[in-house]
Motif scaffolding. Structure first.
Motif, PDB file in Angstrom:
ATOM      1  N   GLU B 168     -12.029  17.125   4.372  1.00 60.56           N
ATOM      2  CA  GLU B 168     -12.647  17.552   3.116  1.00 60.56           C
ATOM      3  C   GLU B 168     -12.001  18.383   3.098  1.00 60.56           C
ATOM      4  N   ASN B 289     -17.438  32.207   8.835  1.00 62.44           N
ATOM      5  CA  ASN B 289     -18.023  31.030   8.598  1.00 62.44           C
ATOM      6  C   ASN B 289     -18.214  29.864   9.508  1.00 62.44           C
ATOM      7  N   ARG B 291     -19.170  25.265   9.657  1.00 66.63           N
ATOM      8  CA  ARG B 291     -19.101  24.130   9.183  1.00 66.63           C
ATOM      9  C   ARG B 291     -20.638  23.036   9.713  1.00 66.63           C
ATOM     10  N   LYS B 308     -19.405  23.350   4.401  1.00 63.16           N
ATOM     11  CA  LYS B 308     -18.652  24.608   5.431  1.00 63.16           C
ATOM     12  C   LYS B 308     -19.306  26.281   4.611  1.00 63.16           C
TER      13      LYS B 308
END
Lengths: 400, 400, 400
Positions: B168, B289, B291, B308
């Motif tokens: 990522e 946040n 994922r 994300k």
């Protein structure tokens, strides 16, 4: 007596102060009893009500709480390395978060017909006559087609059903448990707000920078770190992690805020406790598991991978209690304390009149009997009536 | 005295009424003090306890509440237009709902081997000797294979790891924030039930028809509309929407029901408040946040798109309080009020005996001392004993 | 009087017992009133406070609760048989679980351009001039491209929009409701912990083995089975299941623990109640539905199947109350009871002085007036002052 007189009398009387007449009993025994009960009540109020229960405070027990959770860690599974996106559900990071520790996977399921599992009642058959078309068995996985077919590669037969094929009981592949998950960490951010006191507190100390990413919580060595190792949580909940990997389980993470805002608010820090919530180990259905599927499309046909997931569900439960000095509860409790002292008199009066008052020396002086039959009192009568009353008292006994 | 006499005496005494003897002090100062304290206590009870705290009511503070939420809005993102199905998670519409405002996407990840990110400790290498096979770094993304490989298209090298590739940190594509989301609306339906009073209320007025689909909530102009603009929520929570788009955040939507069922139930309407719950802006990990991934299958191989997501999580928190007249709390509080008046006497007695009772004129009349040593009382003694007692009182001083 | 004298006096006085002097009124009417009020207050305390409200117990009303839910059942849908993985969301089995009863599916949606639905305001057009490029209508599904195109296979035209195509309003296929879902069961495991009493209880009896998989809950016949038929839940909530299949709905499952730990803990079993939470049937947006999508990839392009799901959401709400004998609340309430008896005297005093005390025979004896102007009392004065006071009383009237 006219209205003017009445009003004058009432007005004058209004400013009079009334206080009960009291008999002072000079009895050492009774005095000691009285003062002892007095001391007991006072001690109770000062120690229990005011010091221990903090009755002088306004309190708030249901703060507004916000929990944000995030798991970290990577796990080896055979040849592959899986990350948290694969293991954590739901992904949104609320107050309930679960991590998968073991999977039973059924690959490439699709709608079709296949043999029912042999353990389902009346699923074993020898000919089509044993299977009723359209029947849906409660313990089974689908609707019977009415045909009797070989059970996959085996020699015996079971009824055919319409369902997602192959059936999970036959085709599920059991993955080994993720023992590395013992080192996974869960980051728990908890913010709490006491609306009455307008105080906002969080479980994370500010200005810690990258420290937060590296630390792990430990009650003794690192109590301000919000990253909890799954192994530590299991240990604190007195559970065996290897066992949890097999059956799954629900563990409560209790965040306890006990704040006294008469002191510095920086003393208001949470304590953590961990306890298994789904106990009753002898149940056949103990533990925690759930099923979900990943969907694929191949040549326009829908396939799915069915996953039976065993894991740890963490329920973050926040308790809060805050208190701050306030004049109103203080007054209320002091008044209650003072009126409760009245109980001492009740007990001592009973002792006095029952055990000590042998010759009725006390009751005579305490009680002043007035009979209904008394003639209207005139100036001349007073002395006589009064004595007469006491006299009749003597001959009749105590009037309690 | 036989049993029959005792019983007769007891039975007669049982129907007697006992009332304390009272000394009336005709002292203006004391009277004024007494009545002032009286007034204070009475005012406190009438105003604070009965009017402000509504102590005459039975109250219920934990109603059963049900929340249903639904987001509406479409957002432009480059060439594409995305709808709420793409942005809202979880989709089931419970009391916690989040909308994604910005994404960092890593397309086409698949299980494999690739270079570790250079920021991970000890990931930089020059030869295979620098990389330990099988090592799993806590800050890294996977298990090291023991080889040292070029970092994607760059000239420097890092250790190779087994994980979802590409990683990522290298491959994530940062999408611009969804600034149009400021006009997204969230429809919040809240139904509340007070079991004690058997009252059911909702935050939506019936018979509004298509009006509900078009309106947006505004405290002044449209307080009965259940559609809340995200921009309005952010503004009320005193947050900058552009900043929220970057970092994400958790905002509490507080629905407050404060109902008095002695009045018309139609007055029982909720008020709304909004407040950011995850404050502490100086934290490195502030914001919200999470994922998640979308899974695809190509040629039998599993691919995923890792997302994300930064967004706003709305936690709908319902508080409720309802009261209705009830005879029992009314009686209890009136009794408490009346007994609390007793506190006035305590204070005034203390004033009386300490400051006003200079010549012991009051204490003599208030207190009637009886000594243990008093001889059994006979008819003849009474007058003498009584006066004697008062006399000894005078010579001994006040007995408190 | 020197310090030594004062101290001696105080010390002696400290051990004296003070008890109020009492006037005994031998009036049958008043006695009966007094004893009746007495009885009332005593009855209230014994029956209501102690027996009904169990005021002698320490109580705890907010136990820690953990809920785990799992649905079972298979449903026929045309040719296919669907299992719970398809119908239950979220899959993790928390305290909110929903099952889909009816779907509206829009297959093969992908990003592109297509005609807007004709019901959207200003979407109908005859030429491109009627459509503004870049406009996003709040009620519409996407951003207008500025072209006017035929509405799918129809002859009329609407503005073209950029969105997921085809639009749901046009392409959604309505599946028939899952009427078989009436026989779905939901397994609800609830464990409860009272931290104060250190008692842990569950709603499932241990050692039941496979019985748990087969039984279904029924209040009369099987109250210990944790499997609830959806049909039974709907019936108990007084809802029509067929109607629920059409519109969806939110039903509360209330688990009520009311435990008295003075008795055997095995008596502490929960009761269940079911009630619809989202009522207000005349609302246009009544019921429960939500949208989600399944994603596919074909030739590198992302497709989705949009699903509008109507279903039943079960909110499991746990209430708990436990009590156990404790000495402190017992004492507090007994003291309150005893002081409350004081209210009887207040009422009877008022009756006595207002209605019965015609010739002031009682008030004279109850009240002993002392005037500020009284000269310092000497031995000689006592008899006279005393009588004088009563005399002035007679001429002045009752001083209350």
């Amino acid at each position: 007596m006219g209205f003017r007189d009445f009003f004058k009398t009432f007005f004058l009387g209004f400013w009079d102060y009334e206080t009960p007449k009291v008999m002072v009993v000079k009895n050492r025994t009774l005095g000691i009893i009285y003062r002892s009960i007095h001391l007991l009540v006072t001690t109770y109020f000062i120690w229990y009500v005011f010091i221990s229960q903090k009755a002088y405070q306004d309190s708030e027990t249901r703060p507004e709480s916000s929990v944000y959770t995030k798991m970290r860690g990577t796990a080896l599974l055979g040849d592959t390395v899986q990350d948290m996106v694969e293991y954590v559900r739901p992904s949104e990071g609320g107050d309930v978060i679960s991590t998968i520790l073991r999977k039973e996977l059924t690959y490439n399921q699709r709608q079709g017909v296949c043999a029912e599992h042999f353990s389902v009642p009346s699923a074993n058959c020898t000919s089509d006559l044993d299977c009723t078309e359209g029947e849906v068995n409660f313990d089974g996985q689908g609707q019977r087609t009415g045909r009797c077919v070989p059970y996959y590669n085996y020699t015996f037969k079971t009824c055919e059903i319409r369902t997602w094929c192959p059936i999970e009981e036959f085709a599920a592949i059991r993955e080994p448990p993720l023992k590395e998950a013992i080192n996974f960490t869960v980051y728990i951010k908890n913010t709490i707000h006491f609306p009455t006191f307008k105080v906002l507190r969080g479980n994370i100390k500010p200005n810690r920078g990258r420290y937060l990413n590296r630390c792990t919580y430990n009650e003794e060595t690192d109590p301000y770190c919000p990253n909890f190792r799954l192994g530590y949580i299991a240990e604190q909940a007195r559970e065996n992690f290897t066992e949890l990997c097999e059956t799954g389980g629900v563990i409560g993470v209790f965040i306890n805020w006990n704040c006294d805002f008469d002191m510095d608010p920086s003393n208001c820090v949470p304590t953590y406790a961990f306890r298994r919530l789904d106990v009753r180990k002898n149940l056949p259905s103990s533990g925690y598991n759930y099923r979900f599927a990943k969907y694929y499309s191949r040549n326009g046909k829908e396939f799915r991978t069915l996953i039976k997931a065993f894991g740890i569900r963490l329920d973050v439960i926040v308790h809060g209690h805050a208190g701050k000095f306030s004049i109103i509860p203080t007054i209320i409790n002091m008044v209650t304390a003072l009126t409760s002292v009245g109980i001492c008199s009740l007990i001592c009066d009973w002792i006095l009149l029952t055990f000590i008052d042998k010759n009725e020396v006390y009751s005579e002086r305490k009680f002043d009997e007035v009979s209904e039959e008394s003639p209207p009192v005139t100036m001349a009568d007073i002395t006589l009536t009064s004595y007469g009353s006491i006299h009749s008292d003597l001959s009749e006994g105590v009037a309690l």
